[in-house]
Design an enzyme around this catalytic site. Structure first.
Site, PDB file in Angstrom:
ATOM      1  N   ASP A  73      18.837  79.844 -90.242  1.00  0.00           N
ATOM      2  CA  ASP A  73      19.936  78.981 -90.643  1.00  0.00           C
ATOM      3  C   ASP A  73      20.482  79.484 -92.042  1.00  0.00           C
ATOM      4  O   ASP A  73      21.656  78.887 -92.241  1.00  0.00           O
ATOM      5  CB  ASP A  73      19.776  77.459 -90.485  1.00  0.00           C
ATOM      6  N   HIS A  74      19.882  80.348 -92.622  1.00  0.00           N
ATOM      7  CA  HIS A  74      20.167  80.552 -93.900  1.00  0.00           C
ATOM      8  C   HIS A  74      20.638  82.264 -93.983  1.00  0.00           C
ATOM      9  O   HIS A  74      21.391  82.687 -94.865  1.00  0.00           O
ATOM     10  CB  HIS A  74      19.170  80.436 -95.148  1.00  0.00           C
TER      11      HIS A  74
END
Length: 327
Positions: A73-74
């Site tokens: 998610d990064h």
């Protein structure tokens, strides 16, 4: 000059944790630098380039990307963004900073997808830099530092410090000394020394007031409560800190190595920062559920009153931290 060019400006491009929601994309944050057409990006979750298109930011101005850690998610938006920059052909070059695996990850994805990077491109590992307490990046205007956090994999918080700026230029004094306006004034305003056509040597510092302190920003995600984060954030104007869980879910926060809203607020309080912004919110607290983002905000404010709740496309002007708006 356009007003936003005079100050540091934060734009939140993704404020959800783990997965996107209808109203929040996953982690990404853009920093617009004053007095130059340059953007820095912190984290790049899936869909970040779409978030750019929905904002007033230009990917062509993107110069540096700082990755906190290697969870999807990064980072899942990074290969696509870099490939699109290559296809657009308008990038002057990208420097990336992040954990050791970042290089293998990007090189593998780009090679496997036959993506061609047509601009200068360099990856810098920050793990040894953080361990040795060294500087990640420095130029004439800014210094970037980082500290290791406490997460399930190596993760790092970043601090951006703006160097002190020249004080207010005394125009009347310059005129009294018969200094011709134009390019000379520009150099004197920066505190530089110049030689005039008549042979006089003028020191710009004699025509400027006291230096103005630069602004400072800390971006801290993902981590459980961390003394290193407090140390890095000492005296910062703005702390952007993850707030994945509510206080009632503290056990889950420790299990998954994430912060609660109260942990974020305690970090801000102990570091003595000017303002705290909560981000990286769990979808379990989406509006309509029993516990909402506003409840997270309420918990944090009980410890650190000057707290805001981030949402996608919210902008904060650091020169005047009270200036917050949606794009």
């Amino acid at each position: 000059m356009i007003d936003h060019l005079r100050k540091l400006q934060i734009t939140f491009l993704g404020t959800s944790s783990g997965v996107p929601t209808r109203s929040r994309n996953v982690s990404a944050l853009a920093l617009r630098l004053p007095q130059r057409s340059e953007l820095w990006l912190f984290d790049c979750g899936e869909g970040t380039q779409h978030q750019f298109l929905r904002s007033d930011l230009r990917t062509s101005q993107l110069r540096r990307i700082f990755i906190t850690h290697m969870h999807g998610d990064h980072i899942y938006g990074l290969p696509g963004l870099l490939a699109s920059l290559g296809l657009a052909g308008n990038s002057s070059g990208i420097d990336l900073y992040g954990p050791n695996p970042l290089s293998n990850y990007l090189n593998g994805v780009l090679k496997s997808s036959s993506s061609r990077i047509s601009y200068p491109f360099q990856i810098h590992s920050v793990e040894k830099v953080a361990e040795d307490n060294q500087i990640v990046f420095e130029d004439k205007d800014f210094i970037v530092r980082c500290k290791p956090l406490i997460h399930r994999i190596p993760a790092f918080a970043y601090r951006v410090d703006q160097k002190p700026r020249p004080g207010r230029f005394n125009l009347e004094k310059a005129k009294a000394f018969n200094i011709p306006p134009g390019p000379v004034f520009a150099k004197l305003k920066l505190g530089q020394q110049v030689r005039l056509e008549d042979g006089r040597i003028i020191n710009g510092k004699d025509f400027c007031g006291p230096q103005k302190a630069g602004k400072s920003i800390v971006y801290c995600t993902d981590t459980i409560f961390s003394k290193a984060a407090i140390q890095l954030a000492k005296g910062a104007d703005l702390l952007i800190h993850e707030s994945t869980f509510a206080d009632k879910d503290t056990d889950m926060a420790f299990q998954r190595k994430h912060s609660t809203s109260r942990m974020a607020a305690q970090t801000a309080k102990e570091a003595g920062v000017g303002k705290l912004v909560l981000t990286h919110l769990s979808p379990r607290y989406a509006p309509g559920n029993a516990f909402s983002p506003n409840d997270l905000l309420k918990e944090a404010k009980e410890i650190f009153p000057n707290t805001l709740l981030a949402k996608d496309f919210m902008q904060i002007d650091i020169e005047k931290p009270e200036t917050v708006r949606d794009t």
